[in-house]
Design a protein around this motif. Sequence first.
Motif, PDB file in Angstrom:
ATOM      1  N   LEU A   1     -13.622   2.383  17.288  1.00 10.75           N
ATOM      2  CA  LEU A   1     -13.046   1.083  16.906  1.00 10.75           C
ATOM      3  C   LEU A   1     -11.600   1.290  16.481  1.00 10.75           C
ATOM      4  CD1 LEU A   1     -15.891  -0.544  14.759  1.00 10.75           C
ATOM      5  CD2 LEU A   1     -15.323  -1.018  17.150  1.00 10.75           C
ATOM      6  N   ARG A   2     -10.791   0.255  16.642  1.00 10.35           N
ATOM      7  CA  ARG A   2      -9.386   0.315  16.223  1.00 10.35           C
ATOM      8  C   ARG A   2      -9.228  -0.381  14.887  1.00 10.35           C
ATOM      9  NH1 ARG A   2      -5.323  -3.355  17.059  1.00 10.35           N
ATOM     10  NH2 ARG A   2      -6.647  -4.468  18.525  1.00 10.35           N
ATOM     11  N   PHE A   3      -8.526   0.278  13.953  1.00 13.71           N
ATOM     12  CA  PHE A   3      -8.193  -0.300  12.650  1.00 13.71           C
ATOM     13  C   PHE A   3      -6.685  -0.493  12.634  1.00 13.71           C
ATOM     14  CE2 PHE A   3      -7.414   0.042   7.993  1.00 13.71           C
ATOM     15  CZ  PHE A   3      -8.156  -1.068   7.614  1.00 13.71           C
ATOM     16  N   ASP A   4      -6.238  -1.745  12.456  1.00 15.68           N
ATOM     17  CA  ASP A   4      -4.843  -2.080  12.687  1.00 15.68           C
ATOM     18  C   ASP A   4      -4.497  -3.352  11.902  1.00 15.68           C
ATOM     19  OD1 ASP A   4      -2.305  -2.203  13.901  1.00 15.68           O
ATOM     20  OD2 ASP A   4      -3.106  -2.079  15.938  1.00 15.68           O
ATOM     21  N   THR A   5      -3.210  -3.657  11.837  1.00 13.88           N
ATOM     22  CA  THR A   5      -2.769  -4.923  11.242  1.00 13.88           C
ATOM     23  C   THR A   5      -2.229  -5.872  12.310  1.00 13.88           C
ATOM     24  OG1 THR A   5      -0.608  -3.962  10.760  1.00 13.88           O
ATOM     25  CG2 THR A   5      -2.241  -3.968   8.962  1.00 13.88           C
ATOM     26  N   SER A   6      -2.267  -5.462  13.552  1.00 15.99           N
ATOM     27  CA  SER A   6      -1.859  -6.359  14.636  1.00 15.99           C
ATOM     28  C   SER A   6      -2.951  -6.371  15.698  1.00 15.99           C
ATOM     29  CB  SER A   6      -0.517  -5.908  15.239  1.00 15.99           C
ATOM     30  OG  SER A   6      -0.649  -4.666  15.870  1.00 15.99           O
TER      31      SER A   6
ATOM     32  N   GLY B   1       0.798  -1.213   0.000  1.00 16.03           N
ATOM     33  CA  GLY B   1       0.000   0.000   0.000  1.00 16.03           C
ATOM     34  C   GLY B   1       0.835   1.269   0.000  1.00 16.03           C
ATOM     35  N   HIS B   2       2.159   1.124  -0.113  1.00 17.90           N
ATOM     36  CA  HIS B   2       3.008   2.322  -0.106  1.00 17.90           C
ATOM     37  C   HIS B   2       3.188   2.902  -1.506  1.00 17.90           C
ATOM     38  CE1 HIS B   2       5.004   2.091   4.043  1.00 17.90           C
ATOM     39  NE2 HIS B   2       3.941   1.318   4.052  1.00 17.90           N
ATOM     40  N   GLY B   3       3.355   2.077  -2.505  1.00 19.86           N
ATOM     41  CA  GLY B   3       3.555   2.567  -3.866  1.00 19.86           C
ATOM     42  C   GLY B   3       2.272   3.067  -4.494  1.00 19.86           C
ATOM     43  N   SER B   4       1.158   2.471  -4.093  1.00 17.62           N
ATOM     44  CA  SER B   4      -0.152   2.816  -4.628  1.00 17.62           C
ATOM     45  C   SER B   4      -1.186   2.480  -3.564  1.00 17.62           C
ATOM     46  CB  SER B   4      -0.426   1.996  -5.892  1.00 17.62           C
ATOM     47  OG  SER B   4      -1.773   2.135  -6.291  1.00 17.62           O
ATOM     48  N   PHE B   5      -2.317   3.177  -3.578  1.00 18.36           N
ATOM     49  CA  PHE B   5      -3.362   2.851  -2.621  1.00 18.36           C
ATOM     50  C   PHE B   5      -3.910   1.452  -2.870  1.00 18.36           C
ATOM     51  CE2 PHE B   5      -3.696   7.558  -2.312  1.00 18.36           C
ATOM     52  CZ  PHE B   5      -3.436   7.661  -0.958  1.00 18.36           C
ATOM     53  N   LYS B   6      -3.888   1.015  -4.119  1.00 16.52           N
ATOM     54  CA  LYS B   6      -4.398  -0.315  -4.452  1.00 16.52           C
ATOM     55  C   LYS B   6      -3.251  -1.307  -4.424  1.00 16.52           C
ATOM     56  CE  LYS B   6      -8.274   1.455  -6.849  1.00 16.52           C
ATOM     57  NZ  LYS B   6      -9.458   1.118  -7.478  1.00 16.52           N
ATOM     58  N   SER B   7      -3.429  -2.362  -3.641  1.00  8.36           N
ATOM     59  CA  SER B   7      -2.377  -3.348  -3.465  1.00  8.36           C
ATOM     60  C   SER B   7      -2.998  -4.714  -3.199  1.00  8.36           C
ATOM     61  CB  SER B   7      -1.483  -2.923  -2.288  1.00  8.36           C
ATOM     62  OG  SER B   7      -0.432  -3.829  -2.106  1.00  8.36           O
ATOM     63  N   LYS B   8      -2.233  -5.772  -3.431  1.00  8.50           N
ATOM     64  CA  LYS B   8      -2.697  -7.133  -3.126  1.00  8.50           C
ATOM     65  C   LYS B   8      -2.719  -7.371  -1.627  1.00  8.50           C
ATOM     66  CE  LYS B   8      -0.781  -9.096  -7.332  1.00  8.50           C
ATOM     67  NZ  LYS B   8       0.242  -9.982  -7.890  1.00  8.50           N
ATOM     68  N   CYS B   9      -1.861  -6.643  -0.896  1.00  9.26           N
ATOM     69  CA  CYS B   9      -1.740  -6.796   0.544  1.00  9.26           C
ATOM     70  C   CYS B   9      -1.297  -5.450   1.124  1.00  9.26           C
ATOM     71  CB  CYS B   9      -0.741  -7.889   0.891  1.00  9.26           C
ATOM     72  SG  CYS B   9       0.845  -7.710   0.027  1.00  9.26           S
ATOM     73  N   TYR B  10      -1.461  -5.282   2.436  1.00 14.64           N
ATOM     74  CA  TYR B  10      -1.171  -4.000   3.077  1.00 14.64           C
ATOM     75  C   TYR B  10      -0.390  -4.191   4.366  1.00 14.64           C
ATOM     76  CZ  TYR B  10      -4.554  -1.991  -0.112  1.00 14.64           C
ATOM     77  OH  TYR B  10      -5.205  -1.588  -1.248  1.00 14.64           O
ATOM     78  N   ASP B  11       0.489  -3.235   4.642  1.00 14.38           N
ATOM     79  CA  ASP B  11       1.106  -3.199   5.962  1.00 14.38           C
ATOM     80  C   ASP B  11       0.334  -2.183   6.801  1.00 14.38           C
ATOM     81  OD1 ASP B  11       2.087  -0.657   5.254  1.00 14.38           O
ATOM     82  OD2 ASP B  11       4.186  -1.240   5.358  1.00 14.38           O
ATOM     83  N   CYS B  12       0.844  -1.905   7.995  1.00 12.48           N
ATOM     84  CA  CYS B  12       0.104  -1.031   8.923  1.00 12.48           C
ATOM     85  C   CYS B  12      -0.176   0.348   8.343  1.00 12.48           C
ATOM     86  CB  CYS B  12       0.853  -0.928  10.243  1.00 12.48           C
ATOM     87  SG  CYS B  12       2.541  -0.285  10.099  1.00 12.48           S
ATOM     88  N   SER B  13       0.851   1.039   7.907  1.00  4.46           N
ATOM     89  CA  SER B  13       0.652   2.403   7.408  1.00  4.46           C
ATOM     90  C   SER B  13      -0.030   2.401   6.043  1.00  4.46           C
ATOM     91  CB  SER B  13       1.974   3.163   7.351  1.00  4.46           C
ATOM     92  OG  SER B  13       2.917   2.471   6.575  1.00  4.46           O
TER      93      SER B  13
END
Length: 185
Positions: free
Chosen positions: A153-158, A91-103
């Motif tokens: 609510l919390r939105f997170d990857t962990s 999600g860093h190079g483009s908003f659209k991605s196959k997968c995302y990290d936290c930021s």
Amino acid sequence: MPTHDKARSHKKLTTALVLAAVALTTLPVALAQAGDGGTGTGTSNSQGRPGKAKLVKGQAIPPSNAPERVVRVIEAANKIARGKGYCYGGGHGSFKSKCYDCSGSVSYALHGGRFIRRPMASGDFMHWGRARKGKWITVFSSPGHAYMTVAGLRFDTSMTKGAGPGWSKQMRSGSGYRKRHKARF
């Protein structure tokens, strides 16, 4: 009584009856929203505080009193919650991605509400917006991790269900994180 006085009296009575009917049909909704912030949950919200989002099957349901931009953040986050996996830099190079990290996840959601124009890394969020918690949205950022809270609510990857971005009712300590928000939100 002259005819025009009768007509005027009839018009006043008709107007009063219409207003009374409107008041009776909208009273239950007005009372519910006054007591719960428009969420329909019955939780007191008499100080004009934001309503609380609900979590249903991994998706956040915005409260009825949420501003449109907050609703859009929730809708965007829902698109990737529990449907996309985790990958470092996702999600860093483009908003659209196959997968995302936290930021990348936080970036995607905030972009949905038109709060940012480009993806940001967790360190970048340390300087985004204004310091302190926001009314509706707070981004928690450190050099190595970012997550956010939206309408309670919390939105997170962990600490969420699944391997990628997701919602949780469980809050985590904000210790060691900078708390950032946009004005009015």
